[in-house]
Design an enzyme around this catalytic site. Sequence first.
Site, short mmCIF file in Angstrom:
data_model
loop_
_atom_site.label_atom_id
_atom_site.label_comp_id
_atom_site.label_asym_id
_atom_site.label_seq_id
_atom_site.Cartn_x
_atom_site.Cartn_y
_atom_site.Cartn_z
N ASP A 314 35.08 43.60 45.21
CA ASP A 314 35.73 43.80 43.91
C ASP A 314 34.82 44.49 42.91
OD1 ASP A 314 38.12 42.83 44.75
OD2 ASP A 314 37.90 40.85 43.89
N TYR A 398 44.67 39.55 41.41
CA TYR A 398 43.78 38.50 40.92
C TYR A 398 43.16 38.83 39.58
CZ TYR A 398 43.13 35.04 44.64
OH TYR A 398 43.30 34.01 45.52
#
Lengths: 680, 680
Positions: A314, A398
């Site tokens: 990420d 997310y």
Amino acid sequence: MSSDHPLDPLTPEEISRATERVRPLFDDWELNFRVITLREPPKAELVKYLEAEHGGDVPPAFDRCARVEILVKDSVETIDLLELIVDLNNNSIIKQQHLEGKHSYIDSSYMKEVEEACIANSKVQDEIKTLDLPPGASVIIEPWAYATDGSNDMSRRITMCWFYLRLTDHPDANYYAYPLDLCAEVSEDLEVTKVYRLPSSANQQIHNEPGPFDRSKIHPTEASEFHPNLRPSPRTTTKPYQVVQPEGPSFRVDGQKVTWEKWTFRVGFNYREGLTLHDIRYDGRSLFYRLSLAEMFVPYGDPRAPYPRKGAFDLGNDGAGINANNLQLGCDCLGTIKYFDGWHNTSSGLPLRLPNVICLHEQDDGILWKHTNFRTGHAVVTRSRILVLQTIITVSNYEYIFAFHFGQDASINYEVRATGILSTVPIALDEPKPPFGTIVAPGVLAPYHQHLFCLRIDPAIDGHRNSIAIEESHAMRIDDANVHNPFGVGYETRTSYIEREGGFDLDVTKNRVFKIVNEANINPMTQTPVAFKLLPSYSQMLLAHPSSFHAKRSEYGQHAVWVTKYREDEMFPSGRYTMQSMGGEGIASAIEKRAGDEKEARIRNEDVVVWHTFGSTHNPRIEDWPVMPCEKMVIGLKPVNFFGENPGLDVAPSTQEVNKSVLFDGKGDGGEACCQTSGA
Amino acid sequence: MSSDHPLDPLTPEEISRATERVRPLFDDWELNFRVITLREPPKAELVKYLEAEHGGDVPPAFDRCARVEILVKDSVETIDLLELIVDLNNNSIIKQQHLEGKHSYIDSSYMKEVEEACIANSKVQDEIKTLDLPPGASVIIEPWAYATDGSNDMSRRITMCWFYLRLTDHPDANYYAYPLDLCAEVSEDLEVTKVYRLPSSANQQIHNEPGPFDRSKIHPTEASEFHPNLRPSPRTTTKPYQVVQPEGPSFRVDGQKVTWEKWTFRVGFNYREGLTLHDIRYDGRSLFYRLSLAEMFVPYGDPRAPYPRKGAFDLGNDGAGINANNLQLGCDCLGTIKYFDGWHNTSSGLPLRLPNVICLHEQDDGILWKHTNFRTGHAVVTRSRILVLQTIITVSNYEYIFAFHFGQDASINYEVRATGILSTVPIALDEPKPPFGTIVAPGVLAPYHQHLFCLRIDPAIDGHRNSIAIEESHAMRIDDANVHNPFGVGYETRTSYIEREGGFDLDVTKNRVFKIVNEANINPMTQTPVAFKLLPSYSQMLLAHPSSFHAKRSEYGQHAVWVTKYREDEMFPSGRYTMQSMGGEGIASAIEKRAGDEKEARIRNEDVVVWHTFGSTHNPRIEDWPVMPCEKMVIGLKPVNFFGENPGLDVAPSTQEVNKSVLFDGKGDGGEACCQTSGA
């Protein structure tokens, strides 16, 4: 506008200047500016500058350099990735490197093109037709970077396209509630190379048998939705709660420099790490040179193809800075809030403002210390105020909330909250629960996964030569005549120093503590070297098999604590270029390569860096659906015999005169007690 | 005044009634009422009552019973400890037991007598004279309960007297900064039986060589003091921070019953456990029958006699209720605060009000959940409000802050903060640091010690028949043809059930999770039984050798998780009478005794109790001196596939309209930005 300090992020003007210097190098070829960011000054230079700055001397002049990453499409349509270092003071290129075989981080406009190419593809359209979707529903394609799994040539980009259904025309409808069993792969030049159907049971593989969408998977809408427009009215029992700071906040902000309750530090920001902190001092004493979240890996545990391709870096692939939320006053924090903007660049190299990517505010944190003299009944109590620097990122489904908390007791906590929406895949109705996922809604499987974060701690505990000590608490021997422990209650601490670079494990059964120590500076009272200790977040390490690409690509997931010698370009524990990486570029490999060289490997009384791996093994609960309440993880850095006393000893006692609390003696619920609430 | 609910603590009138019923039984013998407290109703009865109450039926009538503990000095001056159960409805004694060989908890008036007897003793006075104390200084005696070490007959009380110096006449001067090397032992009938000198180095033993107090141990006063009257002016940089709840709090309080954000529970209080919680439900569903801190042991790791006698059962010996602070508005919490009083009794059996021993208030806890739709840029964010029930206890030098936090996501956290002043012993100047302590000031050694807490969790997850599951996350096999894991990334959860009573360990390397499960109630979506999981506080267990009295007396310190079947009188994991106990009365012994009886030992689908041992190995830092900044420990109880969705999904989104945050765009420090702070 030029910069006041070598650690200031690039200004818009500097970004433009870098672009102007770079563009003419490439004739009229098509350039895609991926990154124009501060190349932080080499540590040797910066340390000199900071020493002068804090010593009251005139700091030396400094060079401003930009790190520029570009994609160049040349005359024969080949796309090359290049990195350049531009000296902005001298308007010169001091480095230019062709990054053969590397990929840049995710390009959101390219991903949009992938989506469009995918939905326009006739084979995809044919498959969608066989789905026989409900009227009014639309197909949403979520393109994901491809996690290397050994099945394809990684020299060019491949994008995985996951398909979902949006049942209503509301743009914020939660399409993750309706995963379709369709999947497509798109090549770098936007060709749809494969279209197939996803498994629909624990034991099924990918297949090519078209089948309609099972309409009985459709839930009552509100059960899958989180957006207030799509939900019944919210509860009304939660009464307003406001933070009032009548004399303003206790912090001071000068450019990127923050001063608060004896702390000083500088706020940095870049597209990849997002919020970074620099030159952190307490009461004038140096503590940390740099703190940053260095990487984050989210490997999914679903073994079935193509899910091993779900493994997101990420930071390396997505970027915590570029994906940082625009924080809103009154929504993401309470009280008096200072926002910092970030600056990035457009693909054409123009400066791009990222508004409100960091917020700074104070919070009350309960009691800092208290003692009641039982002889007199007199109590002295102080409240703990903390300074919070927060940034929130969205990575597709997310969200992560990252916050540094500075305390009046000279501790720093780093808090991570995971929230947002679970990544979902389809499963047939009436299938038994697979051992690697949780069924959270009809036909919706939320596969198990891990979140592995790595906090990079570059310490400067009273200077840059530090060591790492491991302290453990052990029972004293009871069967040894040389040890005086007649009642068997004695225990002692045993300290050893880490001599060479390596990865290390936690062991709570021994109360194992990792301390960053300045061996040259002995606390005269305790007779021990000054130190800060790491309060780790106890976490399961990477579950993927060592032979897997997940493991090879995320080496830092093997151990909770890594210690290395500072190296100018060693900032990321899975390497700088994680996109479709093949592994072997991480911290374990780097250490291994240097292990034979005693001088390189030794880290005692050197400029050390500590990397803490932590996270969660996230086996979803249905309570994480359709949007997940925050899961919190906290790490601490705490002085151990660094100061001469409690650093918060001089915080003023807590008084009602200042705090203006309100006595409740009614029943509540906003009813009969209202008259007592004029507390402001 | 009678009580409205069987769980209400005894009213003052009920306490008096119990006294009146008991006193005549003992002629004119001298009675010392140690305890008059609610004997909680037997579970079988109470469960019926609660079922009727929640089912909307008329609850059955209930008996009110008092548990009375008295010391009886009979005509021949023998002191006996008795326990009686008084049925207050029927004014009858339903149980009377002579507690042969047991001791009651610490009697503060008796301790005062010990102090006086000790200071008046001529041998003590002679020793004090040899100390040659500085003018104006006075000697303070701190009497401590005696931790069994095998050296003395434990059938009568012995008190250890530690000596300190108070340098000034200020009553709140920190005398722990000047430990004297004198020590005395006082017998039950107030005779000073032994006077000796404490060791002054790591290798020295107790001795009898009088020597003067070393005046060079005297620190500049303010370095040892925490009381504001004895300190330089505090820092003034911390600006006021107030919590305003313009519509009042969101909770409702009816007697001992609290209602807040779908939660309901009852607040209990007794002299020993302090705050207890009962009948905890969320949205009407039963979760926990009773939550309480059941014990706390503080063994010191200094092996030298007489320090093995320092081992405090802060609940069993001292009492969390009787030592609870009188919480002050605006000092211990912010916002709108409801206080609960406790009721105890005087030694003559009169009701004694313990004011403000529990506070109830709300706190903002940052973000509850957030999602930003990256396609639209729309963010939905809710703030997390928590309800806090807090009690703070003082045990001589130390303070503990205990708080239950209820969340809108249906989780409960239990937070412990340790603060106060370190227990200190003398050490000669220029001695090297011993391996079992930290030198925090000249001549002041703070010995290493542990704090071992035990939270007793009596669950009622959708009813009283529960099981305990152990879930672990394991990599799937890669070398097994029957397992489909071709890429080596698969992992799965494996669940086993605990079949028999026992003690269990944590294992973060396996992500081992202890779940309280109702096997009879399967979540239809996840196909798994409804559950709550324990989020433990990872802690080192007891370090003392298994053969030591510390270990024998604190059996619960061997394992992090204990599971037993509910038994009416099994409330304390080191037994009810910990004072000078000999060991063998704890949870491990109880389990061992029952192990042979299959029916007794089985706990699957039974009324189970979970005991979680946690705490800290506290090797003091100089930063813990002269008063310690809070050290935090947190435990969680969190739903796992208990509900059908995120229980906080219906919390209203966070808005500036309600929150009234203030934008900061000045530099701060209360200067130029003042005009922006009219936020209320």
